[in-house]
Each structure stands twice: as structure tokens, then as C-alpha cells.
Design a protein around this motif. Structure first.
Motif, PDB file in Angstrom:
ATOM      1  N   VAL A   1       0.843  -1.204   0.000  1.00 56.30           N
ATOM      2  CA  VAL A   1       0.000   0.000   0.000  1.00 56.30           C
ATOM      3  C   VAL A   1       0.881   1.259   0.000  1.00 56.30           C
ATOM      4  N   ALA A   2       1.999   1.204   0.693  1.00 55.99           N
ATOM      5  CA  ALA A   2       2.863   2.390   0.832  1.00 55.99           C
ATOM      6  C   ALA A   2       3.756   2.625  -0.391  1.00 55.99           C
ATOM      7  N   ALA A   3       3.967   1.596  -1.200  1.00 56.32           N
ATOM      8  CA  ALA A   3       4.942   1.705  -2.300  1.00 56.32           C
ATOM      9  C   ALA A   3       4.426   2.600  -3.431  1.00 56.32           C
ATOM     10  N   ASP A   4       5.367   3.200  -4.156  1.00 53.47           N
ATOM     11  CA  ASP A   4       5.039   3.888  -5.412  1.00 53.47           C
ATOM     12  C   ASP A   4       5.156   2.916  -6.581  1.00 53.47           C
ATOM     13  N   VAL A   5       6.119   2.021  -6.465  1.00 55.41           N
ATOM     14  CA  VAL A   5       6.433   1.075  -7.544  1.00 55.41           C
ATOM     15  C   VAL A   5       6.460  -0.334  -6.946  1.00 55.41           C
ATOM     16  N   ILE A   6       5.820  -1.274  -7.634  1.00 59.77           N
ATOM     17  CA  ILE A   6       5.856  -2.668  -7.176  1.00 59.77           C
ATOM     18  C   ILE A   6       6.438  -3.526  -8.300  1.00 59.77           C
ATOM     19  N   VAL A   7       7.474  -4.264  -7.960  1.00 56.88           N
ATOM     20  CA  VAL A   7       8.098  -5.193  -8.908  1.00 56.88           C
ATOM     21  C   VAL A   7       7.710  -6.600  -8.472  1.00 56.88           C
TER      22      VAL A   7
ATOM     23  N   ASP B   1      -7.063   0.011  -8.925  1.00 58.67           N
ATOM     24  CA  ASP B   1      -7.307   1.325  -9.504  1.00 58.67           C
ATOM     25  C   ASP B   1      -5.993   2.059  -9.776  1.00 58.67           C
ATOM     26  N   GLY B   2      -5.901   2.607 -10.971  1.00 59.75           N
ATOM     27  CA  GLY B   2      -4.767   3.471 -11.300  1.00 59.75           C
ATOM     28  C   GLY B   2      -3.448   2.745 -11.482  1.00 59.75           C
ATOM     29  N   SER B   3      -3.483   1.437 -11.651  1.00 61.65           N
ATOM     30  CA  SER B   3      -2.201   0.728 -11.829  1.00 61.65           C
ATOM     31  C   SER B   3      -1.684   0.976 -13.243  1.00 61.65           C
ATOM     32  N   GLU B   4      -0.373   1.038 -13.349  1.00 62.63           N
ATOM     33  CA  GLU B   4       0.256   1.303 -14.635  1.00 62.63           C
ATOM     34  C   GLU B   4       1.379   0.288 -14.848  1.00 62.63           C
ATOM     35  N   GLU B   5       1.282  -0.452 -15.953  1.00 61.51           N
ATOM     36  CA  GLU B   5       2.347  -1.416 -16.259  1.00 61.51           C
ATOM     37  C   GLU B   5       3.490  -0.686 -16.943  1.00 61.51           C
ATOM     38  N   LYS B   6       4.659  -0.709 -16.309  1.00 62.22           N
ATOM     39  CA  LYS B   6       5.773   0.097 -16.813  1.00 62.22           C
ATOM     40  C   LYS B   6       6.830  -0.723 -17.548  1.00 62.22           C
ATOM     41  N   GLY B   7       6.901  -1.997 -17.253  1.00 64.68           N
ATOM     42  CA  GLY B   7       7.931  -2.767 -17.942  1.00 64.68           C
ATOM     43  C   GLY B   7       7.907  -4.243 -17.581  1.00 64.68           C
ATOM     44  N   ILE B   8       8.475  -5.028 -18.496  1.00 67.19           N
ATOM     45  CA  ILE B   8       8.577  -6.485 -18.287  1.00 67.19           C
ATOM     46  C   ILE B   8      10.015  -6.897 -18.580  1.00 67.19           C
ATOM     47  N   ILE B   9      10.580  -7.683 -17.707  1.00 68.09           N
ATOM     48  CA  ILE B   9      11.919  -8.223 -17.952  1.00 68.09           C
ATOM     49  C   ILE B   9      11.771  -9.730 -18.177  1.00 68.09           C
TER      50      ILE B   9
ATOM     51  N   ASN C   1      -2.854   3.395  -7.783  1.00 71.11           N
ATOM     52  CA  ASN C   1      -1.896   4.307  -8.439  1.00 71.11           C
ATOM     53  C   ASN C   1      -0.447   3.831  -8.343  1.00 71.11           C
ATOM     54  N   LYS C   2      -0.253   2.549  -8.500  1.00 75.78           N
ATOM     55  CA  LYS C   2       1.108   1.996  -8.451  1.00 75.78           C
ATOM     56  C   LYS C   2       1.639   1.776  -9.863  1.00 75.78           C
ATOM     57  N   GLU C   3       2.926   1.897  -9.970  1.00 79.11           N
ATOM     58  CA  GLU C   3       3.613   1.513 -11.202  1.00 79.11           C
ATOM     59  C   GLU C   3       4.104   0.081 -11.014  1.00 79.11           C
TER      60      GLU C   3
ATOM     61  N   GLU D   1       0.045 -12.426 -18.445  1.00 74.36           N
ATOM     62  CA  GLU D   1      -1.408 -12.207 -18.362  1.00 74.36           C
ATOM     63  C   GLU D   1      -1.938 -12.492 -16.953  1.00 74.36           C
ATOM     64  N   GLU D   2      -1.312 -13.433 -16.268  1.00 73.93           N
ATOM     65  CA  GLU D   2      -1.716 -13.688 -14.877  1.00 73.93           C
ATOM     66  C   GLU D   2      -1.456 -12.454 -14.018  1.00 73.93           C
ATOM     67  N   PHE D   3      -0.282 -11.854 -14.191  1.00 75.23           N
ATOM     68  CA  PHE D   3      -0.006 -10.615 -13.458  1.00 75.23           C
ATOM     69  C   PHE D   3      -1.039  -9.543 -13.812  1.00 75.23           C
ATOM     70  N   ARG D   4      -1.370  -9.494 -15.090  1.00 81.15           N
ATOM     71  CA  ARG D   4      -2.327  -8.466 -15.534  1.00 81.15           C
ATOM     72  C   ARG D   4      -3.717  -8.698 -14.946  1.00 81.15           C
ATOM     73  N   GLY D   5      -4.041  -9.934 -14.682  1.00 80.24           N
ATOM     74  CA  GLY D   5      -5.316 -10.219 -14.019  1.00 80.24           C
ATOM     75  C   GLY D   5      -5.364  -9.558 -12.658  1.00 80.24           C
ATOM     76  N   PHE D   6      -4.228  -9.530 -11.995  1.00 78.74           N
ATOM     77  CA  PHE D   6      -4.146  -8.869 -10.693  1.00 78.74           C
ATOM     78  C   PHE D   6      -4.223  -7.343 -10.857  1.00 78.74           C
ATOM     79  N   THR D   7      -3.372  -6.796 -11.691  1.00 77.44           N
ATOM     80  CA  THR D   7      -3.325  -5.325 -11.791  1.00 77.44           C
ATOM     81  C   THR D   7      -4.616  -4.752 -12.393  1.00 77.44           C
ATOM     82  N   TYR D   8      -5.334  -5.566 -13.151  1.00 82.23           N
ATOM     83  CA  TYR D   8      -6.649  -5.161 -13.692  1.00 82.23           C
ATOM     84  C   TYR D   8      -7.606  -4.780 -12.561  1.00 82.23           C
ATOM     85  N   CYS D   9      -7.405  -5.405 -11.413  1.00 81.72           N
ATOM     86  CA  CYS D   9      -8.300  -5.176 -10.262  1.00 81.72           C
ATOM     87  C   CYS D   9      -7.882  -3.974  -9.424  1.00 81.72           C
TER      88      CYS D   9
END
Ligand SMILES: Cc1cc2nc3c(=O)[nH]c(=O)nc-3n(C[C@H](O)[C@H](O)[C@H](O)COP(=O)(O)O)c2cc1C
Length: 193
Positions: free
Chosen positions: A90-96, A158-166, A126-128, A148-156
Motif C-alpha cells: 500500500v505504501a509503495a510507489d512502484v511494485i516489482v 485502480d490506477g495501476s500502470e504497467e511500466k515494464g517487463i523483464i 496508483n502503483k507503477e 497475463e496472470e499478473f495483468r489479471g491482478f493489476t486489472y483489479c
């Protein structure tokens, strides 16, 4: 305070972002864990604050679907290390989020963590996001199911932004990722947060 021009140019970005890296491989020092460290190296050099949680060190039980959080709007009935992990998410700006690819999907540790966000996922806003995947297979395209599994999570969220994939592909043995392009990609992704 040192200012970083790249961050200023982006406008909405800020210096000293709080980065939370969730390393889910059961192999400490394994391929995805090494890529997490590379990401952290890059991001801390750029002036951000990064913390890695190695999930195997934590006790995170399965979501039982009891409904306490959803139906009764109460906090999770389970008292384990997920409380602390959720505070940090909850506190993070960016989650990897980093996972080894197991049977062309994410590993169980990562899925267990995702399910346990149930009581507070509406606060993870509002996490990256950055995703790190490692696999023996060389085919980046074959990693899409896991992404796509990760995207299933971030789809839920609000304000999440996918910034990159390694994509840490072509690495079976522990440490085999060293010398592969993904190492530099992880470092540069961290640097450009
Ligand atoms: C249970 C299990 C299932 C795996 N399934 C796949 C798979 O479906 N595709 C693949 O390319 N590699 C697969 N692998 C190989 C791992 O993805 C690979 O070793 C990866 O580098 C592990 O990352 P880590 O070192 O971060 O744990 C599997 C490994 C294990 C142990």
C-alpha cells in the motif's frame, strides 16, 4: 538534495520513489532473484528507495475464501506475515513482481501472495508495476500466459500502470541468467523508474 533530470523531465515522476520488490522464487540467488537485485541496483543508483521481500522468508498462508474481508468488511482473519507485506504494498510507489515460470504460469508463492491481497487490494492504488519472469524456454512469446496472470491482478487495482517487463528467458540452472541480456535490462529498468 540531489535532483535527477530524467525524473524531472517525466513530469509526473518523482525522485525517491518507494520501490517494493517481491521476489517469489523458492531459490534464493536464483535467476529471478538475481534480476530483482539488478533492478534494485539500478533504481537505488538513480536515487530511489528499494526494498526486496524474499517471499520464502515469510509465512503467507493461502486465502481461505472465508469472506471476512469482503462480506463482513473486516480485516483478514489470518494473522501472518501478509499484514506486513500488505502495508508495504500500500505504501509503495512502484511494485516489482518477480516469478519463475512454472508450467507456463506463475509460481505458487506469487499466486498465494496475490490472493492474500484480498482484504486490502482496493488500497493498492496508483502503483507503477514491473514484472520479472524467468524460464528455461528461450521463447519470450511463451511467457505471455504468465504475464497475463499478473495483468489479471493489476486489472483489479485502480490506477495501476504497467511500466515494464523483464524476460529472463533461456535460464534453467540457478545463476544461468548471468551474462544474459535480461541482467542489463533489469538494471536499466530500475535506473529509469
Ligand atoms: C516446477 C518447475 C516448473 C517449471 N516449468 C517451466 C516451464 O513451464 N517453462 C520453462 O521454460 N521453464 C520451466 N521451469 C524452469 C524454470 O522456470 C527456470 O529454472 C527458471 O530459471 C527458474 O527461476 P528461478 O531461478 O528464479 O527460480 C520450471 C522449473 C520448475 C522447478
Amino acid at each position: 538534495m540531489k535532483l535527477y533530470p530524467e525524473n524531472q523531465i517525466k513530469g509526473k515522476s518523482k525522485v525517491n520513489k518507494k520501490i517494493l520488490v517481491l521476489s517469489s522464487s523458492p531459490r534464493r540467488g536464483g535467476n529471478s532473484d538475481l534480476l530483482c537485485d539488478q533492478f534494485i541496483n539500478g533504481s537505488t543508483e538513480a536515487g530511489h528507495l528499494a526494498e526486496k521481500i524474499f517471499l520464502k522468508d515469510k509465512i503467507i498462508n493461502y486465502c481461505t475464501g472465508c469472506g471476512t474481508c469482503i462480506d463482513k468488511k473486516k480485516s483478514c482473519s489470518q494473522k501472518d506475515d501478509m499484514t506486513e507485506v500488505l502495508d508495504k504494498m500500500v505504501a509503495a510507489d512502484v511494485i516489482v513482481m518477480a516469478t519463475p515460470v512454472y508450467f507456463y504460469t506463475m509460481c505458487a508463492q506469487m499466486k498465494t501472495l496475490i490472493d492474500r491481497t484480498c482484504s486490502r487490494y482496493t488500497e493498492i492504488t496508483n502503483k507503477e508495476f514491473y514484472f520479472i519472469v524467468t524460464a528455461a524456454d528461450n521463447d519470450t512469446q511463451a511467457m505471455e500466459r504468465t504475464i497475463e496472470e499478473f495483468r489479471g491482478f493489476t486489472y483489479c487495482l485502480d490506477g495501476s500502470e504497467e511500466k515494464g517487463i523483464i524476460y529472463g528467458v533461456g535460464a534453467w540452472n540457478k545463476g544461468e541468467i548471468k551474462g544474459k541480456p535480461a541482467m542489463e535490462e533489469a538494471y536499466q529498468s530500475g535506473k529509469s523508474v
